[in-house]
Scaffold this motif. Structure first.
Motif, PDB file in Angstrom:
ATOM      1  N   THR A  98       5.927 -10.304   6.204  1.00 53.75           N
ATOM      2  CA  THR A  98       5.189 -10.156   5.151  1.00 53.75           C
ATOM      3  C   THR A  98       3.656  -9.653   5.357  1.00 53.75           C
ATOM      4  N   PHE A  99       3.260  -8.944   4.296  1.00 52.54           N
ATOM      5  CA  PHE A  99       1.811  -8.935   4.238  1.00 52.54           C
ATOM      6  C   PHE A  99       1.258 -10.189   3.930  1.00 52.54           C
ATOM      7  N   HIS A 100      -0.328 -10.218   3.948  1.00 53.65           N
ATOM      8  CA  HIS A 100      -0.832 -11.543   3.770  1.00 53.65           C
ATOM      9  C   HIS A 100      -1.047 -11.826   2.341  1.00 53.65           C
ATOM     10  N   ASP A 101      -0.720 -11.016   1.420  1.00 55.45           N
ATOM     11  CA  ASP A 101      -0.875 -10.992   0.127  1.00 55.45           C
ATOM     12  C   ASP A 101       0.780 -11.732  -0.453  1.00 55.45           C
ATOM     13  N   GLY A 102       1.724 -11.926   0.666  1.00 61.91           N
ATOM     14  CA  GLY A 102       2.870 -12.380   0.411  1.00 61.91           C
ATOM     15  C   GLY A 102       4.062 -11.303   0.118  1.00 61.91           C
ATOM     16  N   THR A 103       3.700 -10.199  -0.135  1.00 61.16           N
ATOM     17  CA  THR A 103       4.454  -8.927  -0.250  1.00 61.16           C
ATOM     18  C   THR A 103       5.415  -8.640   1.041  1.00 61.16           C
ATOM     19  N   GLU A 104       6.603  -8.282   0.953  1.00 61.60           N
ATOM     20  CA  GLU A 104       7.495  -7.872   2.214  1.00 61.60           C
ATOM     21  C   GLU A 104       7.063  -6.609   2.676  1.00 61.60           C
ATOM     22  N   MET A 105       7.024  -6.217   3.867  1.00 60.92           N
ATOM     23  CA  MET A 105       6.878  -5.130   4.623  1.00 60.92           C
ATOM     24  C   MET A 105       8.158  -4.691   4.985  1.00 60.92           C
ATOM     25  N   THR A 106       8.332  -3.232   4.536  1.00 59.64           N
ATOM     26  CA  THR A 106       9.432  -2.676   4.761  1.00 59.64           C
ATOM     27  C   THR A 106       9.191  -1.315   5.350  1.00 59.64           C
ATOM     28  N   ALA A 107      10.355  -0.288   5.295  1.00 55.93           N
ATOM     29  CA  ALA A 107      10.305   0.744   5.976  1.00 55.93           C
ATOM     30  C   ALA A 107       9.449   1.731   5.040  1.00 55.93           C
ATOM     31  N   GLU A 108       9.367   1.399   3.682  1.00 53.82           N
ATOM     32  CA  GLU A 108       8.756   2.118   2.708  1.00 53.82           C
ATOM     33  C   GLU A 108       7.284   2.256   3.008  1.00 53.82           C
ATOM     34  N   ASP A 109       6.689   0.934   3.602  1.00 56.43           N
ATOM     35  CA  ASP A 109       5.277   0.773   3.948  1.00 56.43           C
ATOM     36  C   ASP A 109       4.994   1.654   5.141  1.00 56.43           C
ATOM     37  N   VAL A 110       5.937   1.771   6.058  1.00 53.32           N
ATOM     38  CA  VAL A 110       5.771   2.512   7.355  1.00 53.32           C
ATOM     39  C   VAL A 110       5.707   4.061   6.770  1.00 53.32           C
ATOM     40  N   LYS A 111       6.390   4.823   5.844  1.00 55.30           N
ATOM     41  CA  LYS A 111       6.490   5.897   5.447  1.00 55.30           C
ATOM     42  C   LYS A 111       5.112   6.093   4.738  1.00 55.30           C
ATOM     43  N   PHE A 112       4.756   5.184   3.788  1.00 51.22           N
ATOM     44  CA  PHE A 112       3.465   5.370   3.135  1.00 51.22           C
ATOM     45  C   PHE A 112       2.496   5.655   4.027  1.00 51.22           C
ATOM     46  N   SER A 113       2.309   4.793   4.997  1.00 49.83           N
ATOM     47  CA  SER A 113       1.087   4.638   5.961  1.00 49.83           C
ATOM     48  C   SER A 113       1.087   6.021   6.806  1.00 49.83           C
ATOM     49  N   LEU A 114       2.332   6.403   7.354  1.00 54.77           N
ATOM     50  CA  LEU A 114       2.162   7.590   8.127  1.00 54.77           C
ATOM     51  C   LEU A 114       1.833   8.828   7.337  1.00 54.77           C
ATOM     52  N   ASP A 115       2.574   8.815   6.225  1.00 55.19           N
ATOM     53  CA  ASP A 115       2.317  10.143   5.225  1.00 55.19           C
ATOM     54  C   ASP A 115       0.731  10.127   4.792  1.00 55.19           C
ATOM     55  N   ARG A 116       0.069   8.825   4.476  1.00 52.78           N
ATOM     56  CA  ARG A 116      -1.051   8.793   4.063  1.00 52.78           C
ATOM     57  C   ARG A 116      -1.970   9.051   5.217  1.00 52.78           C
ATOM     58  N   ALA A 117      -1.911   8.991   6.464  1.00 50.80           N
ATOM     59  CA  ALA A 117      -2.752   9.115   7.502  1.00 50.80           C
ATOM     60  C   ALA A 117      -2.606  10.779   7.987  1.00 50.80           C
ATOM     61  N   ARG A 118      -1.518  11.669   7.659  1.00 52.31           N
ATOM     62  CA  ARG A 118      -1.286  12.706   7.932  1.00 52.31           C
ATOM     63  C   ARG A 118      -1.609  13.583   6.683  1.00 52.31           C
ATOM     64  N   ALA A 119      -1.755  13.164   5.432  1.00 53.92           N
ATOM     65  CA  ALA A 119      -1.724  14.103   4.195  1.00 53.92           C
ATOM     66  C   ALA A 119      -3.066  14.878   4.650  1.00 53.92           C
ATOM     67  N   GLU A 120      -3.198  16.142   3.554  1.00 54.48           N
ATOM     68  CA  GLU A 120      -4.265  16.671   3.619  1.00 54.48           C
ATOM     69  C   GLU A 120      -5.679  16.071   3.502  1.00 54.48           C
ATOM     70  N   ASP A 121      -5.660  15.323   2.442  1.00 49.60           N
ATOM     71  CA  ASP A 121      -6.898  14.777   2.047  1.00 49.60           C
ATOM     72  C   ASP A 121      -7.001  13.220   2.853  1.00 49.60           C
ATOM     73  N   SER A 122      -6.507  13.139   3.967  1.00 49.44           N
ATOM     74  CA  SER A 122      -6.546  11.907   4.848  1.00 49.44           C
ATOM     75  C   SER A 122      -7.912  11.779   5.211  1.00 49.44           C
ATOM     76  N   THR A 123      -8.383  10.505   5.370  1.00 49.29           N
ATOM     77  CA  THR A 123      -9.657  10.173   6.052  1.00 49.29           C
ATOM     78  C   THR A 123      -9.762   9.352   7.155  1.00 49.29           C
ATOM     79  N   ASN A 124      -8.457   9.527   7.574  1.00 48.62           N
ATOM     80  CA  ASN A 124      -8.336   8.778   8.991  1.00 48.62           C
ATOM     81  C   ASN A 124      -9.265   9.537  10.202  1.00 48.62           C
ATOM     82  N   ALA A 125      -9.906   8.580  10.679  1.00 56.51           N
ATOM     83  CA  ALA A 125     -10.712   9.281  11.786  1.00 56.51           C
ATOM     84  C   ALA A 125      -9.916  10.079  13.114  1.00 56.51           C
ATOM     85  N   GLN A 126      -8.822   9.793  13.142  1.00 58.76           N
ATOM     86  CA  GLN A 126      -7.813  10.111  14.209  1.00 58.76           C
ATOM     87  C   GLN A 126      -6.387  11.000  13.718  1.00 58.76           C
TER      88      GLN A 126
END
Length: 495
Positions: A98-126
């Motif tokens: 679970t995340f610290h707010d009590g919500t469950e961490m699932t494969a959807e969160d992994v997809k969101f995180s990786l898609d967000r990091a590689r998106a055209e408008d990503s602000t990820n430094a790496q």
């Protein structure tokens, strides 16, 4: 530490012990010193190493993680399968996370995180870490498949970077100031200019941590850092900024010195797109003007290993190229004259707060002055450095430690602050990304190091040692630092 004035009679001592009895219970908190305050607390949206030093493995977690010995270990992914062609990675996630707010961490969160990091408008430094990802597919709530456009031998280690931690769509936008992760600690408070406090997350999915709370205090002045340790205001300073104090700490029984290695290559970066540093003869002159060992003695009291390119000496692929840019001020003067600067020139040297930069910068300016280069020192705060140097590339020379693991690929980036432009180097990096065989990767890394040395991209100075100090009974701090982190998962007080 003297005992003068501290001797008590047996009666008084007995009374003191009786009164102090409850205070001798097992300690469950720790206070750590850090040189730099992070500009924010979101490792997916900032380049500052100080972010990961607070949150890596403590507050945020990725699919994989670095262990102290530099190996890649499972984290949120308990295991993974790799397709025969190396193009698909199927990650099997731990259940009950679970995340610290009590919500469950699932494969959807992994997809969101990786898609967000590689998106055209990503602000990820790496963002480059994620460029090879072609698609992220949710197989089921606890299984995710990552498809690559080409094989990448470094993919699992890329997923261990702080920039690749898993975040939730619901809280991601606020992680800079109110971070919500899955780690064993949760965010409690940030007193800007002073400290960040974390507290134990009681619903953590993994092994519970011993500490109930941890406070990171930001003290960049070496004298103040020493005073804070001696006064007991800090329990540890994992990367102590004043190496001259190590002998004093070693002689004091209440402290222990923790000496190890880091991934931090300290360089004097040169703006390859700005005159006169767009001339390889000038860059070569700068490199040969520097006495690395003298710099190490003067700025870091003998701690540190000279380097001649951008790779850590402990890496199996490391090539010692220091002789290629050995101290030779006469050659420097000849090269400057050949480049049209027989009378030298004036330039600027921007220095961020760490002591290796401020102290080292003074010595480097002296070496440059000896060959006719007058470098005006401009001291800047960390936020200023990140903006003016790293983001805007508005500088001539600067000194900084690049602490990310295996980050030699930064020289292949078109918009990186060195402004280094080499198609040959980019091709080496492209081949490295497509290579999984260890021997072949080692050879490519050696080629890359030689290319950077041949082009005198920067003045490569020395590998930053990890010099920490802690109270004797504080256990579990990392000795070596394979990534920029103060991992508290095993930290505890000795019973």
């Amino acid at each position: 530490m003297t005992t003068t004035g501290k001797i008590l009679s047996a009666a008084v001592l007995g009374a003191a012990v009786a009164v102090a009895g409850p205070a001798l219970a097992q300690k469950t908190s720790v206070s750590l010193g850090m040189v730099l305050e992070p500009p924010n607390l979101d490792p997916t949206a900032g380049a500052a190493a100080a972010i990961d030093e607070v949150v890596y493995a403590n507050l945020f977690e990725g699919l994989t993680r670095y262990a102290e010995d530099g190996s890649i270990q499972p984290a949120l992914a308990e295991s993974w399968d790799i397709s025969d062609d190396g193009l698909s990675y199927t990650f099997h996630l731990h259940e009950g996370v679970t995340f610290h707010d009590g919500t469950e961490m699932t494969a959807e969160d992994v997809k969101f995180s990786l898609d967000r990091a590689r998106a055209e408008d990503s602000t990820n430094a790496q963002k480059v870490l994620f460029e090879g990802i072609e698609a992220v597919e949710v197989v089921d709530p606890h299984t995710v498949q990552v498809n690559l456009s080409q094989p990448d031998g470094a993919f699992l280690s890329n997923m261990a970077w702080g920039d690749a931690v898993i975040v939730a769509e619901e809280s991601a936008a606020d992680n800079a100031t109110n971070p919500v992760g899955t780690g064993p600690f949760k965010f409690e408070d940030w007193r800007e200019g002073d400290s960040v406090e974390l507290t134990r997350y009681e619903d953590y999915w993994g092994e519970p941590v011993a500490l109930e709370s941890a406070t990171f205090k930001f003290i960049d002045d070496p004298t103040a850092a020493f005073s804070a340790m001696m006064a007991g205001d800090l329990d540890a300073y994992p990367s102590f900024p004043a190496p001259e104090n190590m002998a004093q700490f070693e002689a004091d029984p209440q402290f222990k010195v923790i000496e190890g290695s880091t991934e931090g290559e300290i360089i004097m970066a040169m703006n390859n797109a700005r005159e006169p540093f767009d001339d390889i003869r000038v860059r070569k002159a700068v490199a040969h003007a520097i006495d690395r060992q003298g710099l190490i003695e003067g700025a870091y009291f003998g701690y540190g290993t000279p380097i001649g390119s951008h790779l850590a000496p402990q890496n199996p692929a490391y090539v010692d190229l220091t002789e290629q840019s050995a101290y030779d001020p006469e050659l420097s003067r000849e090269l400057l004259a050949e480049a049209g600067y027989e009378e030298g020139f004036e330039t600027t040297l921007k220095l961020p707060p760490p002591s290796y930069a401020r102290r080292g910068g003074e010595i480097l300016a002296s070496y440059l002055r000896d060959v006719g280069i007058e470098a005006e020192i401009i001291n800047v705060e960390w936020a200023q450095w990140l903006q003016s140097v790293f983001e805007d590339t508005d500088y001539d020379l600067t000194v900084v430690a690049h602490t990310e693991p295996m980050d030699i690929n930064i020289y292949a980036r078109d918009d990186y602050y060195f402004n280094y432009d080499s198609e040959e180097f980019r091709q080496i990096m492209a081949e490295l990304e497509n290579t999984a065989d260890d021997e072949a990767r080692t050879e490519l890394l050696k080629q890359a190091q030689r290319k950077l040395a041949d082009d005198y991209v920067n003045a490569f100075l020395f590998q930053l040692p990890k010099l920490g100090v802690a109270k004797t009974d504080l256990m579990g701090l990392w000795q070596d630092q394979p990534t920029q982190a103060n991992d508290l998962t095993d930290v505890h007080w000795k019973e």
